[in-house]
Design an enzyme around this catalytic site. Structure first.
Site, short mmCIF file in Angstrom:
data_model
loop_
_atom_site.label_atom_id
_atom_site.label_comp_id
_atom_site.label_asym_id
_atom_site.label_seq_id
_atom_site.Cartn_x
_atom_site.Cartn_y
_atom_site.Cartn_z
N ALA A 67 34.89 9.59 -32.03
CA ALA A 67 33.76 9.08 -31.25
C ALA A 67 33.64 9.96 -30.00
CB ALA A 67 34.01 7.63 -30.87
N GLY A 110 37.59 8.34 -34.79
CA GLY A 110 36.44 7.83 -35.55
C GLY A 110 36.08 8.75 -36.71
N GLU A 113 38.36 7.73 -39.40
CA GLU A 113 37.92 6.40 -39.85
C GLU A 113 36.64 6.50 -40.68
OE1 GLU A 113 38.00 4.94 -35.81
OE2 GLU A 113 39.57 3.50 -36.30
N GLU A 133 43.81 8.33 -30.75
CA GLU A 133 43.28 7.49 -29.66
C GLU A 133 44.36 7.12 -28.65
OE1 GLU A 133 42.71 7.06 -32.92
OE2 GLU A 133 40.67 6.38 -33.30
N1 DAK Z 1 34.27 13.57 -27.84
C1 DAK Z 1 33.51 14.38 -27.08
N2 DAK Z 1 33.63 15.72 -27.08
C2 DAK Z 1 34.54 16.27 -27.89
C3 DAK Z 1 35.37 15.49 -28.71
C4 DAK Z 1 35.21 14.07 -28.70
N3 DAK Z 1 35.90 13.25 -29.48
N4 DAK Z 1 36.18 16.32 -29.40
C5 DAK Z 1 35.86 17.57 -29.00
N5 DAK Z 1 34.88 17.54 -28.09
C6 DAK Z 1 34.24 18.67 -27.42
C7 DAK Z 1 35.17 19.24 -26.34
O1 DAK Z 1 35.07 18.49 -25.15
C8 DAK Z 1 34.61 20.63 -26.20
O2 DAK Z 1 33.42 20.58 -25.44
P1 DAK Z 1 33.18 21.61 -24.22
O3 DAK Z 1 34.34 21.48 -23.34
O4 DAK Z 1 33.10 22.94 -24.92
O5 DAK Z 1 31.87 21.16 -23.64
C9 DAK Z 1 34.22 21.00 -27.64
O6 DAK Z 1 34.08 19.76 -28.33
C10 DAK Z 1 35.29 21.81 -28.37
O7 DAK Z 1 36.51 21.13 -28.24
P2 DAK Z 1 37.84 21.84 -27.66
O8 DAK Z 1 37.51 22.92 -26.71
O9 DAK Z 1 38.73 20.74 -27.20
O10 DAK Z 1 38.41 22.49 -29.00
P3 DAK Z 1 39.94 22.75 -29.36
O11 DAK Z 1 39.89 23.55 -30.64
O12 DAK Z 1 40.70 23.31 -28.21
O13 DAK Z 1 40.55 21.32 -29.69
C11 DAK Z 1 40.54 19.11 -30.73
C12 DAK Z 1 40.05 20.58 -30.78
C13 DAK Z 1 39.83 18.36 -31.83
C14 DAK Z 1 42.05 19.06 -30.95
C15 DAK Z 1 40.21 18.53 -29.30
O14 DAK Z 1 38.83 18.77 -29.05
C16 DAK Z 1 40.46 17.04 -29.23
O15 DAK Z 1 41.60 16.62 -29.04
N6 DAK Z 1 39.38 16.26 -29.31
C17 DAK Z 1 39.47 14.83 -29.12
C18 DAK Z 1 40.05 14.14 -30.34
C19 DAK Z 1 40.17 12.65 -30.13
O16 DAK Z 1 40.89 12.18 -29.22
N7 DAK Z 1 39.49 11.88 -30.94
C20 DAK Z 1 39.50 10.41 -30.84
C21 DAK Z 1 38.40 9.95 -29.93
S1 DAK Z 1 38.35 8.19 -29.74
C22 DAK Z 1 34.33 2.22 -32.50
C23 DAK Z 1 34.16 3.19 -33.45
C24 DAK Z 1 34.90 4.35 -33.36
C25 DAK Z 1 35.77 4.58 -32.32
C26 DAK Z 1 35.94 3.59 -31.37
C27 DAK Z 1 35.22 2.42 -31.46
N8 DAK Z 1 33.59 1.01 -32.55
C28 DAK Z 1 32.78 0.75 -33.77
C29 DAK Z 1 33.59 0.10 -31.52
C30 DAK Z 1 36.47 5.83 -32.25
C31 DAK Z 1 37.14 6.27 -31.18
C32 DAK Z 1 37.57 7.67 -31.15
O17 DAK Z 1 37.38 8.42 -32.07
#
Ligand code: DAK
Length: 259
Positions: A67, A110, A113, A133
């Site tokens: 997400a 997400g 998921e 997360e």
């Molecule tokens: N959200 C927003 N931006 C994201 C992102 C994300 N999840 N993942 C990556 N980006 C963006 C980065 O901020 C970056 O943007 P700029 O800085 O260039 O503007 C760009 O994508 C490239 O990412 P990186 O520079 O970080 O690339 P790397 O290769 O260095 O790293 C990575 C890739 C995937 C390991 C890293 O980006 C990362 O850790 N991303 C976050 C992964 C994460 O924590 N995902 C879980 C998020 S929480 C719900 C439904 C669903 C959910 C909740 C509730 N309901 C129905 C209520 C779900 C929650 C989640 O998924």
């Protein structure tokens, strides 16, 4: 269908529709608009008689990195409640036609998921699955603690959910999370081939069979068997059942009409 963050292609000659998540710079982070577009596309494709199976994919770097953290960061619990994202997520679960995820690169949070909500997952060798997360102070909210646990078992799910560790496509295959692993350039093609095989079958039997398999997740064995039995009888109300069995007897390929 005009969308900003997804692309939809209805390949009618094969009865397979393709949905591509299309926010590449953000690694297909699932913002509210993207999820709403996905919901609308799924509703339309589910209603379209020409479509018999759906493939959902991202790009080579990411299926979806979760997400959109930037969109969620400042929200309160009440904001999250009022946005009611679940009505969007529930649509994926409610889709009657089979959905196959073709996953390359990151399928995180997400994104993982979303892939698990699909009916099957074809992954490329580059795929990485994870529920990270915990590292941003929250926990999975769209089925990660439930579907992952049912797919790979308690101890593995616990490790992924509590540490945020990613698993490779090979591990995901080994754990029973995905159907197959293929080279990255083959991933979409493999998923489409699988979808075409399903699209060739009777859409009525496919729908009833999908429903029955999903029933196994939230029923006792006895309830599931009763549900299966009724759906099995129901297939005999279709012309496709006659066509399928007659085609076998006449040694020809069936031509299923979805009637
Ligand atoms: N959200 C927003 N931006 C994201 C992102 C994300 N999840 N993942 C990556 N980006 C963006 C980065 O901020 C970056 O943007 P700029 O800085 O260039 O503007 C760009 O994508 C490239 O990412 P990186 O520079 O970080 O690339 P790397 O290769 O260095 O790293 C990575 C890739 C995937 C390991 C890293 O980006 C990362 O850790 N991303 C976050 C992964 C994460 O924590 N995902 C879980 C998020 S929480 C719900 C439904 C669903 C959910 C909740 C509730 N309901 C129905 C209520 C779900 C929650 C989640 O998924």
């Amino acid at each position: 269908m005009n969308f900003e963050y997804i692309k939809v292609d209805r390949a009618y000659e094969t009865n397979v529709a393709l949905i591509e998540l299309n926010r590449p710079k953000e690694l297909n982070a699932l913002n509210l608009q993207l999820m709403s577009e996905l919901r609308n596309a799924l509703i339309e494709l589910d209603d379209d008689e020409e479509v018999r199976a759906i493939v959902l994919t991202g790009n080579e770097r990411a299926f979806a990195a979760g997400a959109d953290i930037k969109q969620m960061a400042g929200k309160s619990a009440i904001d999250m409640l009022e946005i009611d994202q679940f009505s969007t997520w529930d649509q994926i679960k409610k889709t009657k036609k089979p959905i196959i995820a073709a996953v390359s690169g990151f399928a995180l949070g997400g994104g993982c998921e979303l892939a698990m909500t699909c009916d099957m997952i074809v992954a490329s060798e580059t795929a990485k699955f994870g529920q990270p997360e915990i590292k941003i102070g929250v926990m999975p909210g769209a089925g990660g603690t439930q579907r992952l646990t049912k797919a790979i078992g308690k101890v593995r799910a616990m490790e992924m959910v509590l540490t945020g560790k990613f698993i490779s496509a090979e591990e995901a295959l080994d754990f029973g999370l995905i159907n197959k692993v293929v080279p990255v350039e083959m991933c979409l093609e493999e998923a489409i081939t699988l979808a075409k095989t399903i699209a060739f079958q009777s859409p009525i039997a496919v729908r009833l069979a999908k429903e029955s398999v999903l029933k196994a997740f939230d029923s006792t064995l006895e309830q599931g068997l009763m549900f299966e039995r009724k759906n099995f009888y129901m297939t005999f109300a279709s012309e496709d059942q006659k066509e399928g069995m007659n085609a076998f007897i006449e040694k020809r390929k069936p031509d299923f009409k979805g009637k």
